[in-house]
Each structure stands twice: as C-alpha cells, then as structure tokens.
Design a protein around this motif. Structure first.
Motif, short mmCIF file in Angstrom:
data_model
loop_
_atom_site.label_atom_id
_atom_site.label_comp_id
_atom_site.label_asym_id
_atom_site.label_seq_id
_atom_site.Cartn_x
_atom_site.Cartn_y
_atom_site.Cartn_z
N THR A 1 -11.60 0.67 3.08
CA THR A 1 -10.34 -0.45 1.75
C THR A 1 -9.59 1.60 0.95
O THR A 1 -9.82 0.88 0.15
N TYR A 2 -9.87 2.43 1.27
CA TYR A 2 -9.13 3.53 1.01
C TYR A 2 -8.37 4.24 1.72
O TYR A 2 -8.62 4.55 3.10
N HIS A 3 -7.77 5.24 1.07
CA HIS A 3 -7.01 6.77 1.17
C HIS A 3 -7.54 7.51 0.12
O HIS A 3 -8.26 7.48 0.00
N MET B 1 0.53 -1.10 -0.24
CA MET B 1 -0.20 0.11 0.06
C MET B 1 0.89 1.03 -0.31
O MET B 1 0.57 2.58 -0.89
N ASP B 2 1.74 1.41 0.99
CA ASP B 2 2.24 2.40 0.91
C ASP B 2 3.18 2.93 -0.10
O ASP B 2 3.42 3.44 -0.72
N ASP B 3 3.60 1.55 -1.27
CA ASP B 3 4.20 1.85 -3.18
C ASP B 3 3.47 2.27 -3.21
O ASP B 3 3.36 3.71 -4.35
N GLN B 4 1.98 1.87 -3.46
CA GLN B 4 0.90 2.22 -4.34
C GLN B 4 0.17 3.77 -4.31
O GLN B 4 0.77 5.32 -4.67
N LEU B 5 0.42 4.52 -2.54
CA LEU B 5 0.22 5.69 -2.42
C LEU B 5 1.56 6.63 -2.56
O LEU B 5 1.46 7.92 -3.31
N ARG B 6 2.83 6.11 -3.02
CA ARG B 6 3.92 6.74 -2.75
C ARG B 6 3.84 6.87 -4.45
O ARG B 6 3.94 8.37 -5.31
N ARG B 7 3.07 6.09 -5.36
CA ARG B 7 3.25 6.42 -6.58
C ARG B 7 2.32 7.34 -6.78
O ARG B 7 2.39 7.49 -8.17
N ALA B 8 1.43 6.52 -6.54
CA ALA B 8 -0.13 8.15 -7.23
C ALA B 8 0.20 9.54 -6.19
O ALA B 8 0.14 10.66 -7.15
N THR B 9 1.06 10.18 -5.35
CA THR B 9 1.60 10.91 -4.31
C THR B 9 2.38 11.65 -6.05
O THR B 9 2.97 12.83 -6.65
N ALA B 10 3.40 10.32 -6.30
CA ALA B 10 4.15 11.26 -7.82
C ALA B 10 4.03 11.44 -8.65
O ALA B 10 4.39 12.42 -9.45
N ALA B 11 2.89 11.02 -9.04
CA ALA B 11 2.09 10.90 -10.18
C ALA B 11 1.59 11.96 -10.24
O ALA B 11 1.02 13.70 -11.40
N LEU B 12 0.05 12.84 -9.21
CA LEU B 12 -0.52 14.12 -9.28
C LEU B 12 0.87 14.94 -8.92
O LEU B 12 0.51 16.36 -9.50
N THR B 13 1.86 14.71 -8.60
CA THR B 13 3.32 15.83 -8.19
C THR B 13 3.10 16.32 -9.89
O THR B 13 4.07 17.37 -9.89
N ALA B 14 3.86 14.94 -10.55
CA ALA B 14 4.57 15.36 -11.63
C ALA B 14 3.57 16.43 -12.82
O ALA B 14 3.71 17.00 -13.43
N THR C 1 -7.53 0.18 -0.81
CA THR C 1 -5.95 -0.30 -0.73
C THR C 1 -5.85 -1.53 -1.44
O THR C 1 -5.33 -2.69 -1.23
N LEU C 2 -7.04 -2.06 -2.27
CA LEU C 2 -7.67 -3.73 -2.52
C LEU C 2 -7.02 -3.81 -3.88
O LEU C 2 -7.05 -4.95 -4.42
N GLY C 3 -5.96 -2.83 -4.58
CA GLY C 3 -5.53 -3.19 -5.45
C GLY C 3 -5.09 -1.47 -5.83
O GLY C 3 -5.71 -0.34 -5.18
N PRO C 4 -5.14 -1.29 -7.43
CA PRO C 4 -4.43 -0.23 -7.94
C PRO C 4 -5.64 0.48 -8.83
O PRO C 4 -5.43 0.27 -9.75
N PHE C 5 -6.58 0.68 -7.91
CA PHE C 5 -7.89 1.75 -8.20
C PHE C 5 -8.05 3.11 -7.56
O PHE C 5 -7.38 3.32 -6.23
#
Length: 111
Positions: free
Chosen positions: A35-37, A1-14, A50-54
């Motif tokens: 089941t979400y952040h 989950m931490d990796d997904q949140l980092r990816r999401a935050t990085a993509a939004l920042t970019a 939190t259940l996948g890349p959704f």
C-alpha cells in the motif's frame, strides 16, 4: 495515485531535495505488493501511501522533506501516530487476522 505521486515529487523538488522517481513497494522489494510507493531523497526513503494522502519515512527524514509533503497536502505519520494500534480493523497479515498499527496499515508490504 499518479496525481499524489506527482504532487509529492513536485513538493520535494521545490524544496531542493532532488527526489528520485517513485517506485512501488513491490518493485522496491523486487516481489510482492502493498500500500505504498518509495521516493528516495538523498539517503532517505520516504513512503507515500496508496490509501490516501499519507507519508512517512523508514528512518528519521529531514525536516524539509516532511514539511514539503505537508505543504502539498499530505499528512505526515510520525512514530507516535504510526504506533497507534487500530483494534477494530483486523487485517490479514502473515497468516492471521489481528489488529495492526497505523503505520502497518498505511505502509503495508507482503511478499
């Protein structure tokens, strides 16, 4: 989950959207769990499952937000997809076991 949140935050920042740090749905609602952040971008609230890349949004999200998340490997759950009722997976929700929609399953919160 931490990796997904980092990816999401990085993509939004970019994409130049200046996201706030992710918050679990329990912390966001100040009780419960689910089941979400939540990642806030401007006045928009993006939900990362939190259940996948959704991902989805509480309201209409800017095109740049869902495009950025899709480019980072997330599947954007739009209103039409989220409204699909999953009939053979009955989940306990508010006192009963009933079919729920895709968005209710992927972005579920209960206090």
């Amino acid at each position: 989950m931490d990796d997904q949140l980092r990816r999401a935050t990085a993509a939004l920042t970019a994409a130049g959207l200046a996201p706030k740090p992710p918050v679990s749905c329990g912390d966001d609602n100040q009780q419960g769990d689910g089941t979400y952040h939540v990642i806030e971008v401007g006045g928009d609230r993006l939900l990362i499952s939190t259940l996948g890349p959704f991902a989805t949004a509480e309201e209409d999200a800017p095109d740049a937000a869902w495009r950025a998340l899709e480019s980072a490997g997330f599947r954007w759950i739009d209103g039409e997809t989220g409204a699909i009722r999953v009939t053979d997976l009955c989940v306990y929700s508010f006192g009963g076991r009933n079919p729920l929609t895709v968005d209710a399953l992927l972005f579920y919160w209960q206090d």
